[in-house]
Structures are given as structure tokens and as C-alpha cells.
Scaffold this active site. Structure first.
Site, PDB file in Angstrom:
ATOM      1  CE1 TYR A 203      37.226  37.935  34.977  1.00 33.30           C
ATOM      2  CE2 TYR A 203      37.020  37.847  32.593  1.00 33.30           C
ATOM      3  CZ  TYR A 203      37.558  38.419  33.725  1.00 33.30           C
ATOM      4  OH  TYR A 203      38.431  39.471  33.609  1.00 33.30           O
ATOM      5  CG  HIS A 389      43.634  43.836  38.200  1.00 30.55           C
ATOM      6  ND1 HIS A 389      44.403  42.768  37.810  1.00 30.55           N
ATOM      7  CD2 HIS A 389      42.464  43.710  37.524  1.00 30.55           C
ATOM      8  CE1 HIS A 389      43.740  42.019  36.949  1.00 30.55           C
ATOM      9  NE2 HIS A 389      42.556  42.577  36.760  1.00 30.55           N
TER      10      HIS A 389
END
Length: 614
Positions: A203, A389
Site C-alpha cells: 500500500y 469491496h
């Protein structure tokens, strides 16, 4: 002047009608990398109309498949052979054997062929009640396609070879009002030569400053800018609003998110203002809504979080992906907001191995919505799009909506969730969320291919269960989520005591003996999970008390944050309306078979079909 013959007038009218019909299909997708297969489609009442434009003079195959392969698929095959059209409804069995349907549910409108391309236009009812057909719903569908340079009848069922493929689409996504980017200003938020590590999950966070506007503007469209050949590397992008107290010194660097050495300024970025995920395209806001920029209450500094998925541990990757935001000084009526709802990402969310189905629920509780909406918008907010999601184990997601103990129609759903295709679903009708409502993000998983526990977490091998709600008017609520109680989960496997005070993470178990000095993760993995144990565990976790997350912007919290709540008691579950099937109806069409025959024969003399074939 010599008068035109009747058949020439007729042909001209028909070709004009065909071109006009192409403009009536609001959705377009190129299904292959060579741009040889183009799909256009649009809703027509209870049916869906399709138009295929394919670079071949042979047969064209098109189908709907649950898994993206040929097994148990709903298929239609058509073309033009010897000036005559053909279109047949087929299906395949579990062994991928192609069989003609006794009930023909695909209805041909017209077919054309020139020296390079074949065009087929046909329709089908959404629900046919034919067991060999796949119902068309708002869920993701795997479209399969194929073509061959010969027609179907020339040498039997000619194998399509490599001219085949699959693509996930949402066929019933409502039409959206597009804006012309040429008439809008834009700015880009893109990473600059980010070295993607050779590990499966990264990330990366980068701060940006929104270009200074001297008055309020509205962002009306957002497009992903994914670096070429990195379409599978960039899994999702989140854009967060950060504290207004920051200064330009935070712009000098990017860094791994959620890292011990992450800059302190990153912790001030809690409010999601936009989300994009793999497979998604650009998002256009409705005509009456925009993302506000340029005022003191609007984002000045934003954090872009990019999730890189590198399961092959490829070295030397450099990425420059990001987002493009189009904006205008012509203001819409409402400012858009985003609420993140579902399960707070945590190890307290876990799924046993070997489960064909396991259900997790994340709650946006009535207590949180009562407090936040009651203070800011007693008349409610209006949701116009939802992004659902999950990660690799996800199979289906539903956003359930409750009011006064009565379940409403599903806010959004995807019964055939595809990890590689996640985008905002435009709602067919806006939905109002009132103070005191409940929202549940319900995620269905399969872990039959796993031998260890699956944990909530950031990696795509971990899991999430989230919904991002786009709504208006904007209020001060950014996250409405829950975390299930962990101690009752551990009691299920026989844990009696943990070491206190908790000094390590994951915390350590004290008793019983078989788990002594193990972390709770190791203990859960040591437990011998069977399907029956997994089912019992699933029943337990769906009833557990939960810790509520109810967050504002700038890391502030509503008073109910951190308190305990219980799943709602549903007095009246929602009853779906019965499906009305139709197999014999065809879309109203002005082209009779006799007139179509003229097109089939005459089209072979046409050099090309103009702009509708590319």
C-alpha cells in the site's frame, strides 16, 4: 433525375435505421485486446438488446457464464452465410459440450456483413425461465466471446482457437449522463516513479495538494490513470481528505501506508472522498451532484492510497498510476459525500478454512445513523451509487437496508462478485437513508482451497467486507462500521483465559494447556476445523455483540464510537417480488424477415458500414 428503385430506397432506410439503432445502445465495451470484438447493449423494458460488431466473416459467438469459462454457459451463435442470416440459442453442459436449446430465447433484429466485419443485433428477455439460460440481473456477469473466419455450418462446429475470451461486466448498470471532458478543466493526481517492492502486497501513500481555486467548483468526473501493462498490478486506489492544518512540507515524499515509520501527517487522512478498484472505469457524478473543491470545508490536502498486488514478487516495477479529476465552476445543486460501511478491517474478522460458504456481516448501526443523521440531516441522505469491496475469497456481497425492524429492498448487491472487477454501481433509483436505519454489508466467502484461517487484513489473501456509499447532501459522517467481539470467538475453540494486561499483538493465550503461550491467530489455526464446526462458528459470529465505529472527518468521532451494539432483530424480512418470465416476446422491431433478407444480400456489396464498425 433518374428515380431510385424501391429496393434501393428500402435499403437506404434500413441501413439508416441500423446506424440509428447503434446510437441507441448506451453501453459499449471492447472485449478483446485487438479491438476486433465490440459489444454494444441497452435496456429495453424487460429485455436487453445487444449489438455485436466483430472483425470476421465467419460465425460470432457470445455468451453468459457464471465462472467465465465454457462449462454450463448460456450461448448464442450467429452470422451471415450465403447472404442469409442465422442466430441460434445454445448452452453447454458441465463438460463444455455445445447443445442447441429446445427453447430459442435470443431474437434476431438484423444482421449485416461486409468484406471485413459481421454485425449482429438481437435481444433477449432478462428472465426466460429456461433452465439453459442465465438470468440477467444487476450482478456482475462474465461475458464470454468467440469468433471464427468460417461460418458455423461450413465444417461443423469450427473451433474458435485463440479468438475467444471473457470479460466481467455489469449489464444492467443504469445509463449515466456523460459529460464532455473537452469542456472541463482537470488535474491529475499520479504517483511519480514509485518503486513497487517485490512482495505480494504493498500500500503506497502519497500526499497531494488540490490546485488552488478562488471559488467553489464541482468535480463531475473521475478517471483512473493506470500505467500501461500495470492493469493487474494496481488493485485499487482510495483518495482521502486530510486535515486542513497541514502545510506544503507534507508534499515532499511518498511512503508505504500502515508502516511503523509512516509520516504522522498520514494519520490525519481519514475521510474517503473517492474509491476506484480493479476493472472499474471512470465515474461520472449525476447531473445534480458534484464533489466540492475550493471552499474552506473542502479538501485542500489529499492522500492517495494505491494498493499494488504483486503475487509473483516481480522485481524492478516502477509505477506512475493515479487519478484524473474533471471539474467545473458551474455548480450542481448538491455536494457529494462518501460513507465507508461494513466490517472494520481487523484480525477479529476471520473465516475458517475449507468452507464452501461463510457469511460475514459488517453493521452500520441504527445508533450511529440516529446520532449522525439526526444532528446533521434529519430528513435523510440520498444514496446514488455503491462500491462493494472484498478480496479473493469473496463470492457475493449484499448491502441490506432496515427501517423500524422491516427489511427494505437490497440497496445494492452482486451475487457473482469478481475480485478483478470492482466499480461503483449506479442505483436505478436513489435510496434515502433515514436516522435510525440499519445498514448491513453481507459478504459471502468460499475457502475450499485453503487449509489455514483467512484473516481480515490488507493483503488480497486476507479479506475485507466493505461498501462505499456515494450520497448527497454531504454530512459529517465518514465511517459507519463494526468489529465483532473476539473473546466469544475464542471461546468457541475452547480458550479460557488470555494474558492481561495485553502487551503484544496478536495477544497471547494463557489457558487451556493446548493453547498456552500461543497467539490467538495460532490457536485458531491449530483448531481442527470441519465443515460442521465452521457452520456452527458462522452461526455464532453472526449473533455476537460488536464494537461500533462511527467516525467524523479530521479523526473526530460521534459519541457512539467504541460502544457495544447488537445485530438488529428483523421482524419482517424483505420478500422479493416474483420473477415474471417471458421467452416468446421480441423487442418491437420494424424490420420484417423479408426486409431483413434484403439487408443480408445487399450488404455484401457495401464497402463498409460507416462509423458503427471500427
Amino acid at each position: 433525375m433518374r428515380p431510385l428503385r424501391p429496393w434501393a430506397l428500402l435499403l437506404g432506410a434500413l441501413l439508416g435505421a441500423a446506424a440509428a439503432a447503434a446510437r441507441r445502445y448506451p453501453h459499449v465495451a471492447v472485449l478483446d485486446g485487438a479491438a476486433a470484438y465490440r459489444l454494444l447493449w441497452g435496456r429495453r423494458g424487460s429485455a436487453l438488446a445487444f449489438r455485436l460488431e466483430v472483425r470476421t466473416r465467419g460465425y460470432v459467438g457470445f455468451g453468459l457464464s457464471a465462472g467465465g469459462g465454457m462449462a454450463s454457459a448460456d450461448i448464442v451463435v450467429g452470422g451471415v452465410e450465403g447472404g442469409r442470416p442465422y442466430l441460434q440459442d445454445y448452452h453447454t453442459d458441465e463438460n463444455r459440450v455445445l447443445k442447441k436449446d429446445p427453447q430459442q430465447d435470443y431474437h434476431l433484429e438484423y444482421a449485416m456483413e461486409n468484406s471485413t466485419h459481421t454485425i449482429l443485433a438481437f435481444s433477449r428477455e432478462l428472465y426466460t425461465c429456461d433452465p439453459n439460460d442465465k438470468s440477467i440481473t444487476e450482478s456482475t456477469v462474465r461475458v464470454i466471446w468467440a469468433y471464427h473466419h468460417k461460418d458455423l455450418g461450413e465444417a461443423g462446429q469450427n473451433y474458435h482457437g485463440s479468438t475467444r475470451g471473457t470479460k466481467s461486466l455489469r449489464l444492467l448498470n443504469p445509463e449515466k449522463a456523460e459529460v464532455s471532458p473537452a469542456s472541463l478543466s482537470y488535474f491529475d493526481l499520479t504517483n511519480k516513479d514509485v518503486p513497487v517492492p517485490d512482495k505480494d502486497t504493498t500500500y503506497w501513500c502519497q500526499m497531494f495538494k488540490i490546485p488552488v481555486q478562488h471559488e467553489k467548483h464541482h468535480v463531475t468526473k473521475v478517471e483512473p490513470l493506470i500505467q500501461k501493462d500495470h492493469e493487474n498490478l494496481v488493485h485499487h486506489i482510495l483518495l482521502y481528505q486530510c486535515s486542513s492544518n497541514l502545510n506544503d512540507s507534507v508534499l515532499d515524499y511518498g511512503h508505504e501506508c500502515y508502516h511503523p515509520n509512516m509520516p504522522d501527517s498520514f494519520f490525519t487522512c481519514e475521510t474517503v472522498i473517492f474509491a476506484w478498484a480493479i476493472g472499474g472505469e471512470g465515474f461520472t457524478y449525476p447531473p445534480h451532484v458534484g464533489l466540492s473543491i475550493g471552499t474552506a470545508a473542502d479538501p485542500q490536502f489529499v492522500l492517495m492510497e494505491v494498493h499494488y498486488d504483486n503475487p509473483t514478487y516481480t522485481e524492478g516495477l516502477i509505477d506512475n498510476s493515479g487519478l484524473r479529476l474533471f471539474y467545473t465552476p458551474v455548480l450542481r445543486k448538491y455536494d457529494a459525500g462518501v460513507i465507508e460501511a461494513g466490517l472494520w478491517v481487523s484480525l477479529f474478522h476471520n473465516i475458517p478454512p475449507g468452507m464452501p460458504e461463510f457469511v460475514s456481516e459488517g453493521h452500520c448501526t441504527l445508533e450511529c445513523l440516529e446520532e449522525a443523521l439526526g444532528a446533521e440531516r434529519p430528513s435523510g441522505i440520498h444514496v446514488f451509487a455503491v462500491l462493494l469491496h472484498a478480496h479473493l475469497a469473496g463470492r457475493a456481497i449484499r448491502m441490506r437496508h432496515f427501517r423500524n425492524g422491516e427489511e427494505q429492498k437490497l440497496l445494492a448487491y452482486d451475487e457473482e462478485f469478481d475480485f478483478n472487477f470492482q466499480e461503483f454501481q449506479y442505483l436505478e433509483e436513489e435510496r434515502t437513508i433515514m436516522p435510525g436505519d440499519n445498514l448491513i454489508t453481507e459478504c459471502h466467502y468460499s475457502t475450499t482451497d485453503r487449509i489455514r484461517m483467512t484473516w481480515g487484513g490488507l493483503s488480497t489473501r486476507n479479506e475485507m467486507c466493505l461498501s462505499y456509499l456515494l450520497y448527497y447532501p454531504r454530512i459529517n459522517l465518514t465511517r459507519c462500521a463494526s468489529i465483532p467481539d473476539i473473546m466469544e470467538q475464542l471461546q468457541f475453540i475452547g480458550v479460557k483465559e488470555i494474558y492481561r494486561p495485553v502487551r503484544t499483538w496478536p495477544f497471547i493465550i494463557k489457558s487451556p494447556k493446548q493453547y498456552k503461550n500461543l497467539s490467538f491467530m495460532d490457536a485458531m489455526n491449530k483448531f481442527k476445523w470441519s465443515k460442521s464446526e465452521g457452520l456452527s462458528y458462522n452461526e455464532l459470529v453472526l449473533k455476537l455483540p460488536m464494537n461500533v465505529r462511527c467516525s467524523k472527518t479530521d479523526n473526530a468521532e460521534w459519541s457512539f464510537q467504541g460502544m457495544t451494539a447488537f445485530p438488529p432483530e428483523v421482524e419482517r424480512p424483505y420478500k422479493t417480488e416474483p420473477v415474471i418470465c417471458s421467452s416468446s416476446s421480441c423487442l418491437p422491431c420494424s424490420l420484417s424477415l423479408t426486409l431483413l433478407f434484403v439487408v443480408y444480400v445487399a450488404s455484401s456489396t457495401i464497402g463498409n458500414f460507416g462509423p458503427v464498425v471500427q
